[in-house]
Every structure is written in C-alpha cells, then in structure tokens.
Design a protein around this motif. Structure first.
Motif, PDB file in Angstrom:
ATOM      1  N   LYS A 105      -2.267   6.055 -10.081  1.00 35.00           N
ATOM      2  CA  LYS A 105      -2.354   4.852  -9.272  1.00 35.00           C
ATOM      3  C   LYS A 105      -1.019   4.640  -8.570  1.00 35.00           C
ATOM      4  O   LYS A 105      -0.005   5.219  -8.969  1.00 35.00           O
ATOM      5  CB  LYS A 105      -2.703   3.624 -10.117  1.00 35.00           C
ATOM      6  N   PRO A 106      -1.001   3.846  -7.512  1.00 34.08           N
ATOM      7  CA  PRO A 106       0.260   3.607  -6.802  1.00 34.08           C
ATOM      8  C   PRO A 106       1.205   2.741  -7.629  1.00 34.08           C
ATOM      9  O   PRO A 106       0.813   2.122  -8.624  1.00 34.08           O
ATOM     10  CB  PRO A 106      -0.185   2.887  -5.532  1.00 34.08           C
ATOM     11  N   VAL A 125       0.843  -1.195   0.000  1.00 35.52           N
ATOM     12  CA  VAL A 125       0.000   0.000   0.000  1.00 35.52           C
ATOM     13  C   VAL A 125       0.878   1.244   0.000  1.00 35.52           C
ATOM     14  O   VAL A 125       1.967   1.253   0.563  1.00 35.52           O
ATOM     15  CB  VAL A 125      -0.948   0.023   1.216  1.00 35.52           C
ATOM     16  N   SER A 126       0.394   2.289  -0.643  1.00 38.25           N
ATOM     17  CA  SER A 126       1.144   3.528  -0.765  1.00 38.25           C
ATOM     18  C   SER A 126       0.796   4.489   0.370  1.00 38.25           C
ATOM     19  O   SER A 126      -0.361   4.574   0.799  1.00 38.25           O
ATOM     20  CB  SER A 126       0.819   4.186  -2.113  1.00 38.25           C
ATOM     21  N   TRP A 177      -6.222   2.143  -4.609  1.00 37.46           N
ATOM     22  CA  TRP A 177      -5.234   2.690  -3.681  1.00 37.46           C
ATOM     23  C   TRP A 177      -5.150   1.979  -2.335  1.00 37.46           C
ATOM     24  O   TRP A 177      -4.153   2.133  -1.618  1.00 37.46           O
ATOM     25  CB  TRP A 177      -5.510   4.174  -3.433  1.00 37.46           C
ATOM     26  N   PHE A 178      -6.163   1.203  -1.939  1.00 38.29           N
ATOM     27  CA  PHE A 178      -6.220   0.710  -0.563  1.00 38.29           C
ATOM     28  C   PHE A 178      -6.197  -0.811  -0.482  1.00 38.29           C
ATOM     29  O   PHE A 178      -6.663  -1.506  -1.381  1.00 38.29           O
ATOM     30  CB  PHE A 178      -7.467   1.247   0.141  1.00 38.29           C
ATOM     31  N   ARG A 187       0.716   7.583   0.045  1.00 34.01           N
ATOM     32  CA  ARG A 187      -0.023   8.700  -0.548  1.00 34.01           C
ATOM     33  C   ARG A 187      -1.532   8.450  -0.557  1.00 34.01           C
ATOM     34  O   ARG A 187      -2.319   9.384  -0.788  1.00 34.01           O
ATOM     35  CB  ARG A 187       0.469   8.927  -1.981  1.00 34.01           C
ATOM     36  N   ARG A 188      -1.965   7.235  -0.279  1.00 33.38           N
ATOM     37  CA  ARG A 188      -3.357   6.874  -0.486  1.00 33.38           C
ATOM     38  C   ARG A 188      -4.324   7.752   0.312  1.00 33.38           C
ATOM     39  O   ARG A 188      -5.388   8.129  -0.184  1.00 33.38           O
ATOM     40  CB  ARG A 188      -3.582   5.399  -0.158  1.00 33.38           C
ATOM     41  N   TRP A 189      -3.964   8.094   1.554  1.00 31.49           N
ATOM     42  CA  TRP A 189      -4.867   8.897   2.388  1.00 31.49           C
ATOM     43  C   TRP A 189      -4.979  10.322   1.867  1.00 31.49           C
ATOM     44  O   TRP A 189      -6.055  10.932   1.938  1.00 31.49           O
ATOM     45  CB  TRP A 189      -4.383   8.887   3.843  1.00 31.49           C
ATOM     46  N   PRO A 192      -2.243  -2.691  -4.252  1.00 34.42           N
ATOM     47  CA  PRO A 192      -2.405  -2.702  -2.799  1.00 34.42           C
ATOM     48  C   PRO A 192      -3.016  -3.986  -2.243  1.00 34.42           C
ATOM     49  O   PRO A 192      -3.043  -4.170  -1.031  1.00 34.42           O
ATOM     50  CB  PRO A 192      -3.351  -1.516  -2.560  1.00 34.42           C
TER      51      PRO A 192
END
Length: 550
Positions: free
Chosen positions: A290-291, A95-96, A220-221, A98-100, A295
């Motif tokens: 996208k990451p 998971v990245s 992302w999650f 940056r996602r939040w 994820p």
C-alpha cells in the motif's frame, strides 16, 4: 475542535496534514485510555486517537467509547498502538506516483489469466477433435474457473485481510504461471487430464485476482479517480478474454493431422507460459502492499476503523453485508449479468459454428468485438462515475441497454449477413461487459466501510453460480432446441436483473465519508467558547457515522 485544512488532497506534490496541538498543562482523567495528546470538551467522549483544541479541558467523568469514530475530516494522528499494516500517518492525504504502475501490472496478469480461461472455448471444436472428448468436457474447462471460486472465496478473503495485497498478488500470479507451464505437458491426445489439471491451477489463481480491482482502487487511488482505476483493473481481465477469442483461432488452425495440431497448440502454450513468467517477475519487483499515505479521506477513515474496531470474524462481516438489502439486490443482479456473459463467452463458438460452419476465425472475432466494445464501455462508465457519482442511475441505464442489446443480438444471430452479427454483438458487449466495473464500485459504495475484497468476492460468487447454471442450461437448450431459444433464456433473466436493479436504493456511504469536511480555520481566542459549543452540538453526528456503517 480539530484544526484542519478543508482541502485534504495533494497540493503541488506536498501532502496535507492536520495541525495538532496539545497543552501539557491540561488535566485528563486517568481512567480514560486516551493518547497523551488527547483532550476533549466535558460533554464530548472521544476515541483515543482523536485530538481536540488545546484550550478545551477533559471532564473527569468523561468516558471514551470504543465504538465511537469521528467523521472522516476529524481523523488525527494514529495512536502509538497503530499496527504496521496501516500507512505511517493517517492525517496525511496524498496519492502515490506508483499507483498507475501497480494497477497496470495487476491488469496485465489478470489479462493473462483471463486468456487461459477462454482459450479452449474459443476453439471448442478443435480441442474436441484433438483430445477426442465431447463439447460438454471442453465447456468444463471454462466452468472449472467458476466452480473453484465458490468454495475458495472465504479463505482467500481471509488471506487478503491477514497478509495484504502484495501476498495475494504474488500468489495469484505464481499460480497463473504454474498452470500455464503444466499445460505444456498435455500435448498428446491421451493427456486430456493434464490439461484439466493445468486449467484447475489457473482457476485457483483466478480466485486471487477477481476480487482485487475495487480493493486496489480504494487503497491506491484518490476519490476523484477511484472508479477509473477500478475500470482499468477490470479492463485487463476483459482484454485477456478479447485476446483469448482472437489469438487461438489464428495460432491453432482446424487441421486433421494431430501431430501438426499438437505443434500449433504447443506454440500457443509456450507463448502464454513465457508471458505469465514475465508478469510474475514484474509483480515481485513492482507490486507494493500500500502507499505511504492514505489517498483519500474515505480510505483514511477506513484505516482508522480497522485500528479502533478490529473485527476478524468473516461470519460477522457476511452477516452484516446480507442485512444490507441494497447490497443483496446488487449481488443478485450482478450475478445475472455476469453469469449471462460467462455463458455467452463459453458457448459463442458453438453458436456461431451452428449458423456459419467453418467460420471459427470469425467466431473468435465476434467474441473479440463483444469484449473490445465492453472494454470501451467499462472505461467510459468509470470516467463517468468519477465525474458524476450517479451510481444507481448509470447502473440501471447500462443494465436496461444490456437487455436491449441481448434481444437484438438474439434476433440477428441466424443465417444471413455475418457483418450484422458483428454490429449487434458489439452493441450488446458495450453494455454487458461495461457493467462489470460498475457493479464493483456500486458495491463498495453500498457497503463502505466493509472490506472491498469481501463485497467484490460475494459479487463474483454470485457471478460464478449463475455462470455455471446458465452455461449448462443454455448449452442443453442449444443442443436440443437451437440457439434462439437458448438466447431467449438469457434475455428473460437479464430482464429480471434490470427490474431488481431499479429497486436498489443509492445509499452512497463512501461518497458521504469523502464529502464530510469540518471547519478548517483556527478560531481566535475570543471565539473559542463558541467553537467549543459547536463541537459539542455536533458530537452525536460524529458518533453516528461509524454506528450507521458498522
């Protein structure tokens, strides 16, 4: 067989990878279009991007089936033909950080757009007086959001698949900003068409926003936070509606002088224009496509499917979705619930003013109570889904409680104690608007691995259609018979929605993909033959995953 660690989630910030080995001495059939690292058991036909244990040789008679896709855990390095639209390495699950930030920025400009939807309806009587139009004309400033969504769903869904999340986010936030500034040209009583134009632009922006929460959450999650992320994304839209109920009655008082009224309206328009501009700038610098890594296992498999079974025909996607009876039932039930919410939000000011004249401010506060309670319900529902994975049960219970809340609200919305209306409307809102993210996530589960944007979009189309029908019908019933018959009208359809929800079968396809986890230990030399036999015996299962879902 594939050598893979059983835990594909991130450990101490380090991405997990599938160990891959290939023996250059292993012969392979030249007719099999496989990656150089691919080898297979004689009886097993595999996708070109799949790598098996080096000691297993390929049978010259083997063929690689284009429709064959392995289980999520069997994903390996993508082939050299992988497009640039997918993460760099499908074998890495991480998971990245940056996602939040991404979901927060999306939630913010969704909030801004939702505010502009309800800013006219929350002070319906004031705008009627300022522009010299009837209540139905002001209602259409809200209903245009519903109307524009229906024909634009497919074009925007195509753009989402073609150009990705970042392009859609930029377009949506830009149109939202443009519409806010256009409205500043409508500060004269005879310029009602200009404010209609600005609202139509904002309604087009909404098409680029409403279907995004489940897509952002999936891309992302991780598997254990995807429902919470979807709830946060929907949270912004609900917060915008809440602020739209609260702020306009405060900024725009009910006064007779139209010049002073225009001044107060301009303050509201300037504030929202400035906020929309700031959010557009944030999207430019913060929002990424996208990451780097997938994820979750389900998302990794989704990327693999997109590469191996490309299908750009949206007609085929829609046909497949509507062959899914569970999803069709969800489309109907979601539309009934969300449509009832849209109608209530649009007509709330009119209903409260009929029973409590001069209470514009409290009408806005009642709307605020409904949405704030719904935001709390949405967050609790999202967290609960991530912990329990009980999609069908949670959705049904929330729907039934929505019906109960609507009945109690209908009974108490009459001259008497205003504080009782606050309590009952808040209870109804907790379940009614708390249901919205549940519908998105349940749809993704039922339709995986189809596009989240398409499934969410069809849910929203249903919501817009029922929203227009309910708003017009309830408005006419209120005008001719009063508020109670109008609310009973909604209670009947919500009861029908609860009954249909009970018929939905909990076919949680995404959860099945995330749970599938093959053997993770490297076999010893003396046990290799036994392991190969196990791979062979499981081969039909690996094929059936994609055949069942696609």
């Amino acid at each position: 067989m594939v050598n893979e660690d059983s835990n594909l989630e991130e450990r101490d910030g380090t991405p997990e990878e599938f160990p891959l080995r290939a023996d250059p001495s292993i012969p392979a059939d030249p007719s099999v279009p496989a990656d150089p690292s691919v080898s297979a058991h004689p009886s097993v036909s595999v996708h070109p991007s799949v790598s098996f244990h080096p000691s297993v040789s390929a049978n010259p008679s083997s063929s690689a089936l284009p429709s064959t896709v392995v289980q999520t855990g069997d994903l390996a390095q993508p082939s050299s033909s992988s497009s640039s639209t997918s993460p760099e390495d499908l074998s890495v699950i991480k998971v990245s950080k940056r996602r939040w930030l991404v979901v927060l920025v999306f939630s913010s400009y969704s909030m801004c757009n939702a505010f502009q939807w309800i800013q006219y309806g929350s002070i319906n009587n004031i705008f009627m007086k300022f522009y010299g139009v009837n209540a139905f004309a002001i209602d259409w400033l809200s209903m245009c959001y519903m109307l524009t969504y229906i024909p634009l769903l497919l074009p925007v869904a195509w753009l989402l698949e073609k150009f990705g999340l970042r392009t859609i986010a930029l377009t949506g936030s830009a149109l939202n900003c443009l519409g806010a500034w256009v409205k500043l040209g409508s500060l004269k009583p005879h310029l009602f068409p200009v404010t209609v134009l600005g609202q139509v632009i904002c309604s087009v922006a909404q098409v680029f926003i409403l279907g995004m929460p489940s897509r952002i959450a999936s891309v992302w999650f991780g598997a254990d936070e995807v429902s919470t992320a979807c709830a946060i994304a929907v949270f912004g839209n609900q917060l915008g509606i809440a602020i739209g109920f609260l702020v306009p009655p405060v900024l725009v008082p009910n006064i007779e002088d139209k010049d002073k009224l225009a001044y107060h309206i301009s303050i509201m328009f300037y504030i929202i224009g400035g906020i929309a501009t700031l959010l557009f700038i944030l999207v430019i610098f913060v929002f990424k496509e996208k990451p780097k890594y997938a994820p979750s296992r389900a998302q990794s498999l989704s990327y693999s499917l997109a590469q191996s079974v490309p299908d750009t025909s949206y007609l085929n996607v829609i046909v497949r979705l509507f062959k899914n009876l569970n999803f069709v039932l969800l489309v109907i039930t979601y539309g009934l619930n969300a449509g009832a919410f849209y109608a209530l939000s649009t007509l709330l000011n009119r209903m409260v003013i009929l029973h409590y004249p001069g209470e514009e401010l409290n009408a806005g506060r009642i709307g605020l109570t409904i949405v704030i309670a719904g935001m709390l319900g949405a967050m609790i529902s999202g967290i609960w889904l991530d912990k329990s994975k009980t999609y069908k049960e949670t959705t049904l219970v929330v729907y039934i409680m929505t019906v109960v809340g609507m009945v109690v609200y209908t009974i108490t919305l009459k001259p008497g104690h205003l504080w009782v209306v606050f309590v009952t409307s808040g209870t109804m809102g907790f379940f009614m608007t708390g249901y919205l993210p549940l519908g998105f996530e349940f749809a993704v589960e039922l339709t995986y691995p189809e596009s989240e944007g398409m499934s969410s979009g069809l849910l929203n189309v249903s919501a817009q259609v029922f929203g227009i029908i309910f708003t017009i019908s309830q408005g006419q019933i209120i005008d001719h018979y009063g508020t109670m018959p109008g609310n009973i009208f909604l209670c009947v359809f919500l009861t029908l929605g609860a009954a249909l929800t009970a018929l939905i079968k909990a076919d949680l396809r995404r959860q099945k993909a995330n749970k599938e986890n093959p053997e993770n230990k490297l076999p010893e030399e003396e046990e290799e033959e036994e392991k190969v036999e196990k791979v062979t015996s499981k081969a039909p299962t690996t094929t059936s995953v994609s055949e069942e879902h696609l």
